[in-house]
Structure formats: structure tokens, C-alpha cells
Design an enzyme around this catalytic site. Structure first.
Site, PDB file in Angstrom:
ATOM      1  N   SER A 118       6.905  15.883  16.493  1.00  0.00           N
ATOM      2  CA  SER A 118       7.214  14.764  15.601  1.00  0.00           C
ATOM      3  C   SER A 118       8.561  14.163  15.933  1.00  0.00           C
ATOM      4  O   SER A 118       9.552  14.888  16.115  1.00  0.00           O
ATOM      5  CB  SER A 118       7.221  15.236  14.145  1.00  0.00           C
ATOM      6  OG  SER A 118       7.755  14.247  13.283  1.00  0.00           O
ATOM      7  N   TYR A 140      13.293  15.699  15.839  1.00  0.00           N
ATOM      8  CA  TYR A 140      14.247  15.873  16.928  1.00  0.00           C
ATOM      9  C   TYR A 140      15.477  16.585  16.363  1.00  0.00           C
ATOM     10  O   TYR A 140      16.087  16.135  15.396  1.00  0.00           O
ATOM     11  CB  TYR A 140      14.679  14.536  17.515  1.00  0.00           C
ATOM     12  CG  TYR A 140      13.587  13.724  18.170  1.00  0.00           C
ATOM     13  CD1 TYR A 140      12.495  14.329  18.772  1.00  0.00           C
ATOM     14  CD2 TYR A 140      13.662  12.335  18.201  1.00  0.00           C
ATOM     15  CE1 TYR A 140      11.505  13.581  19.380  1.00  0.00           C
ATOM     16  CE2 TYR A 140      12.685  11.572  18.811  1.00  0.00           C
ATOM     17  CZ  TYR A 140      11.607  12.194  19.394  1.00  0.00           C
ATOM     18  OH  TYR A 140      10.624  11.446  19.994  1.00  0.00           O
ATOM     19  N   THR A 157      14.461  22.032  12.507  1.00  0.00           N
ATOM     20  CA  THR A 157      14.377  22.169  11.049  1.00  0.00           C
ATOM     21  C   THR A 157      15.728  21.998  10.387  1.00  0.00           C
ATOM     22  O   THR A 157      15.863  21.294   9.376  1.00  0.00           O
ATOM     23  CB  THR A 157      13.783  23.549  10.688  1.00  0.00           C
ATOM     24  OG1 THR A 157      12.433  23.604  11.141  1.00  0.00           O
ATOM     25  CG2 THR A 157      13.812  23.781   9.183  1.00  0.00           C
ATOM     26  N   CYS A 158      16.750  22.658  10.903  1.00  0.00           N
ATOM     27  CA  CYS A 158      18.059  22.655  10.245  1.00  0.00           C
ATOM     28  C   CYS A 158      18.577  21.240  10.046  1.00  0.00           C
ATOM     29  O   CYS A 158      19.051  20.892   8.962  1.00  0.00           O
ATOM     30  CB  CYS A 158      19.054  23.471  11.072  1.00  0.00           C
ATOM     31  SG  CYS A 158      20.721  23.478  10.383  1.00  0.00           S
ATOM     32  N   HIS A 201      48.342  29.406   2.124  1.00  0.00           N
ATOM     33  CA  HIS A 201      48.360  29.284   0.657  1.00  0.00           C
ATOM     34  C   HIS A 201      48.444  27.806   0.287  1.00  0.00           C
ATOM     35  O   HIS A 201      49.191  27.057   0.913  1.00  0.00           O
ATOM     36  CB  HIS A 201      49.575  30.044   0.106  1.00  0.00           C
ATOM     37  CG  HIS A 201      49.758  29.888  -1.372  1.00  0.00           C
ATOM     38  ND1 HIS A 201      49.045  30.632  -2.283  1.00  0.00           N
ATOM     39  CD2 HIS A 201      50.571  29.072  -2.092  1.00  0.00           C
ATOM     40  CE1 HIS A 201      49.415  30.293  -3.503  1.00  0.00           C
ATOM     41  NE2 HIS A 201      50.339  29.336  -3.413  1.00  0.00           N
TER      42      HIS A 201
END
Length: 456
Positions: free
Chosen positions: A38, A42, A45-46, A442
Site C-alpha cells: 500500500s 511507505y 506501521t510505526c 536541573h
């Protein structure tokens, strides 16, 4: 069809491990073919439906870009998410396609022989062969045979994060990482959220003090969590979905405008015809690999979720390193080398974990010391109050004999960053005393370790 087109390396699926290895080999001058079914995937998934878009929605929920009604803020968040994924999708495409020796085909691949494939692209079918073949087809949602789970108002995470209208009532079936992350985000957007799971306790792999604190944070966010519940079926009357439950001897119905099925993911091997290549699978349907990610077929590797390992994009990236070392170095790197791999569930605040919990350490027979403090009691962590969220706790489990860190659970602002430091310390045998006495900037969240580790 003629002789198949031959490549040095053929990649099936555009996941993290595959795309990184494809770009690496193409940069070295090897002929590379990337096959992705698909053009919306490209990058894998991530980038498109997993980590990036879901975390973008979490961020938008907690820090909306503008005022207005919840529906408008949600629509704006979806628009921002879509712009981000489109940007990254394009960059990931270029990452491979920009190399002169790389070819990209958008189509479905199936094996027809050893390292030989047919690729269906539109109305055309092409035959290809790879000297090396890398399978990285990822995973798909688990959809058990619950009657009504295929109903019109039931979605997976993939469909949910593409909807432009905020559901007033969302029922989430599954209290794992995906379910909890999206439950928390949508509750913050303004949905009324109910989470249902069969487990008797929330986050069963966590210590109870941590899990109970997470449960209280979810409750304070307005999320109802129903545990020990079996979903009997899901009905739909044309305007509303209803999740029908059994909890003990009690029947209960949860009405919702949308139902999210978040019941885990499984390796995606459908349609690959792996047997034609001599590639075996495990009982759970994952591609069977050894510690070097080699399949049962010579010259074929499997990277990422499809090989049944931890379903994290950063583990897929490590899969790339393991395979790369075989191709260009001594090949010594292996999955058995992995140690102290962290994980984060991006609820708010995020929950991060590495190594053993207190309960696990005791069960394994370690003599331990436990450093634990609630964030709202840590004087040396003003960042939490600066950003307006002093909820959560930090808990570190230490081997009493060696002073080495066995594990940590970090439930607070910036925990996704702190856990990486702790994991690095664990991998390199940095002691708890060294972590306690290190100089940190800090105000930061990391400096909480100065105080928390002083309690043991």
C-alpha cells in the site's frame, strides 16, 4: 511471464528493519527491490498507523493547539496527525527510492519458489528473484471470534485514529498498551471512555503498588475500567453499539457510539505462501527464525513483528543491526545479546519499564533492595511540578549483593526518557550507587534518581 527479474536483495514490507537495511544495501551499490502492498504504508506501521500517529494524538490531547469545543480540538489534532504522517511517509519513501540501485513496487508479493516471488501490482503481475530476501510484513490486529466484533461501529486502532469526528462514548475492549493509550487520549479529548478486559487485575505484569496508582490516575481521568469481564457479543441497533459482558455471575451492557477492539496484534503472513519458499512458522503463526533472524529457508530472513519478537519499532531496528552484521561483518550479533530492553506505555503520565519488577526479582530468588517514591514527594524533581503533573512514582529494584540495577518502573513525566538511561546503566553494569551520585541537569526529571536511590 519469462525469466524473473533478479535483484541482490528483495524486501517484502517497509517496516523499520527492512527499510533501514534496504537503504544501507542500496547505498553500497547492491540492486534492491522494495515491495510494499500500500502506498499509504511507505515507512511501515510505526510511521503511518502506530507509534507516531498515536503518540501525536496523545500530545495533542494533552496540549491542544487552540481553544474551542472538544470536537473542534479533536478534528484539529487529526489534521495535525495526518500532516505529520504524510511528511514522514514521504521522507521514508525517499530514504529508499533516492538510491539509483533501488526499485520500489507497490503491490502484493507471494512466494512461488525459493527466493522467487510473484508481485501483483494493479492489473500487472511481475516475477522477481532475490539473492537475499527479507520479510518485514509486520503485524495486524487480533480479532477473536466474538459475535458482532465485525459490526459497523467496531474499529481497530488503525481506523479509530483516522476518524475526524470525536466519538461521544468510546468502549475499549482490551486493557493492554494500545487500549490504555487510546483510552487515555480520547478521554482527554472529551469522550466518555469505558475499558473492558478479561484480566482480573489491571496491568498484571506490574507490581500491585504501581498498577493501583495507574488505576487511580485513569479513574481520575474519568475512565471506567471493568476487569474480569468476558465479552459475550456486541450488538448494534443502527445508531448505537452495545457491548454485552459477563463479570462473574453478573450480566452487564455498555452502550457506546464506537467500540475499539484493542486485543493485541499478530504476525502478518497472510497471502505470502511461505511454504513455497520453505519458510516455516511457529505455532503462534510467526515466521520461525534463529538467533540471527534466519528463517528455515537459506537466504531468507525475517525482521520486525512478523518474526514473533517484541513488537517495538526499536527492536525491529536492532533486527537490522543483527542482519547487517551477517552481511558485512562477522555476524556475531544475535537476539540473545539483547539485555534490558525498555518499554513505555504512553498514557499520561507515561509508564515505562525495564528489567525485573519487584515481584519478579523476588520470585527469581534475588536478595533485593527497593527504592521507591511517589513523584509528589520527591523534592529533587521540580520539573514535574513545573509542567503541572506530579502524579506517579519511581521504583528501582537493586541486587543487594552487587548493587546492580535489576529493573525499574518509572511512572511519571518524561519516564520514556529516564528509562533509557536506566536501561543503558543496566547493560553496562553501572551500579545503583553510581546512578545515585551522578550529576544531572536541573531542573530535569532524571535528577529524581539522586533522591529516589538515596532511600536504600
Amino acid at each position: 511471464m519469462g525469466e524473473p527479474a533478479s535483484y541482490d536483495a528483495v524486501f517484502i514490507g517497509w517496516g523499520k528493519g527492512n527499510k533501514t537495511l534496504a537503504a544501507f544495501l542500496a547505498a553500497r551499490g547492491e540492486s534492491v527491490l522494495m515491495i510494499e502492498q500500500s502506498d499509504r504504508m511507505y515507512g511501515g506501521t510505526c510511521i503511518n498507523i502506530g507509534c507516531v500517529p498515536t503518540k501525536a494524538l496523545v500530545e495533542s490531547a494533552n496540549h491542544p493547539s487552540g481553544a474551542g469545543a472538544p470536537a473542534a480540538r479533536y478534528a484539529d489534532a487529526i489534521e495535525r496527525k495526518n500532516a505529520l504522517t504524510a511528511l514522514l511517509r514521504g521522507r521514508n519513501y525517499t530514504m529508499v527510492d533516492s538510491h539509483e540501485t533501488a526499485t520500489v513496487i507497490t503491490g502484493r508479493a507471494r512466494f512461488v519458489g525459493r527466493r522467487e516471488l510473484e508481485v501483483s501490482a494493479g492489473n500487472e503481475t511481475v516475477s522477481v528473484r532475490g539473492e537475499k530476501v527479507f520479510i518485514g510484513t509486520g503485524s495486524v490486529p487480533v480479532l477473536p471470534p466474538i459475535p458482532g466484533l465485525d459490526g459497523p461501529r467496531v474499529v481497530t486502532s488503525t481506523e479509530l485514529i483516522d476518524l475526524t469526528e470525536l466519538p461521544p462514548r468510546l468502549a475499549v475492549v482490551g486493557a493492554g498498551s494500545i487500549g490504555l493509550e487510546l483510552a487515555a487520549a480520547y478521554a482527554t479529548f472529551g469522550s466518555t471512555v469505558t475499558v473492558v478486559d478479561a484480566v482480573p487485575d489491571l496491568l498484571p505484569s506490574q507490581d500491585r503498588d504501581v498498577a493501583d496508582l495507574v488505576a487511580s490516575v485513569l479513574a481520575d481521568s474519568g475512565i471506567e475500567v471493568i476487569l474480569g469481564a468476558t465479552v459475550d457479543h456486541i450488538s448494534d441497533d443502527g445508531s448505537t453499539a452495545a457491548v454485552h459482558l459477563t463479570t462473574g455471575n453478573e450480566k452487564r451492557t455498555i452502550e457506546a457510539d464506537l467500540v475499539l477492539a484493542a486485543l493485541g496484534r499478530r504476525p502478518d503472513t497472510a497471502g505470502l505462501d511461505l511454504e513455497a519458499a520453505g519458510v516455516a512458522v511457529t505455532e503462534k503463526g510467526a515466521i520461525l527464525v534463529d538467533e540471527h533472524l534466519r528463517t528455515t529457508a537459506n537466504g531468507v530472513w525475517a525482521l520486525g513483528d512478523v518474526n514473533g519478537g517484541p513488537q517495538f519499532t526499536y527492536v525491529s531496528l536492532d533486527d537490522f543491526r543483527i542482519v547487517r552484521e551477517q552481511l558485512v561483518a562477522d555476524g556475531a550479533r544475535a537476539t540473545t545479546d539483547r539485555r534490558a530492553v525498555p518499554a513505555t506505555t504512553f498514557i499520561t503520565p507515561p509508564l515505562a519499564q525495564v528489567g525485573l519488577t519487584e515481584q519478579e526479582a523476588r520470585e527469581e530468588g534475588f536478595e533485593i533492595k527497593v527504592a521507591a517514591k511517589r513523584v509528589d514527594t520527591i523534592a529533587a524533581m521540580p520539573r514535574a511540578r513545573i509542567v503541572g503533573d506530579a502524579r506517579g512514582m519511581i521504583k528501582v529494584v537493586v541486587d543487594a549483593k552487587t548493587d546492580l540495577v535489576l529493573g525499574a518502573t518509572i511512572f511519571c513525566v518524561d519516564s520514556q526518557e529516564i528509562v533509557n538511561l536506566v536501561a543503558l546503566a543496566m547493560r553496562h553494569d553501572v551500579t545503583a550507587t553510581e546512578l545515585r551520585d551522578t550529576i544531572y541537569t536541573h531542573p530535569s526529571s532524571t535528577e529524581a534518581l539522586n533522591e529516589v536511590l538515596s532511600t536504600i
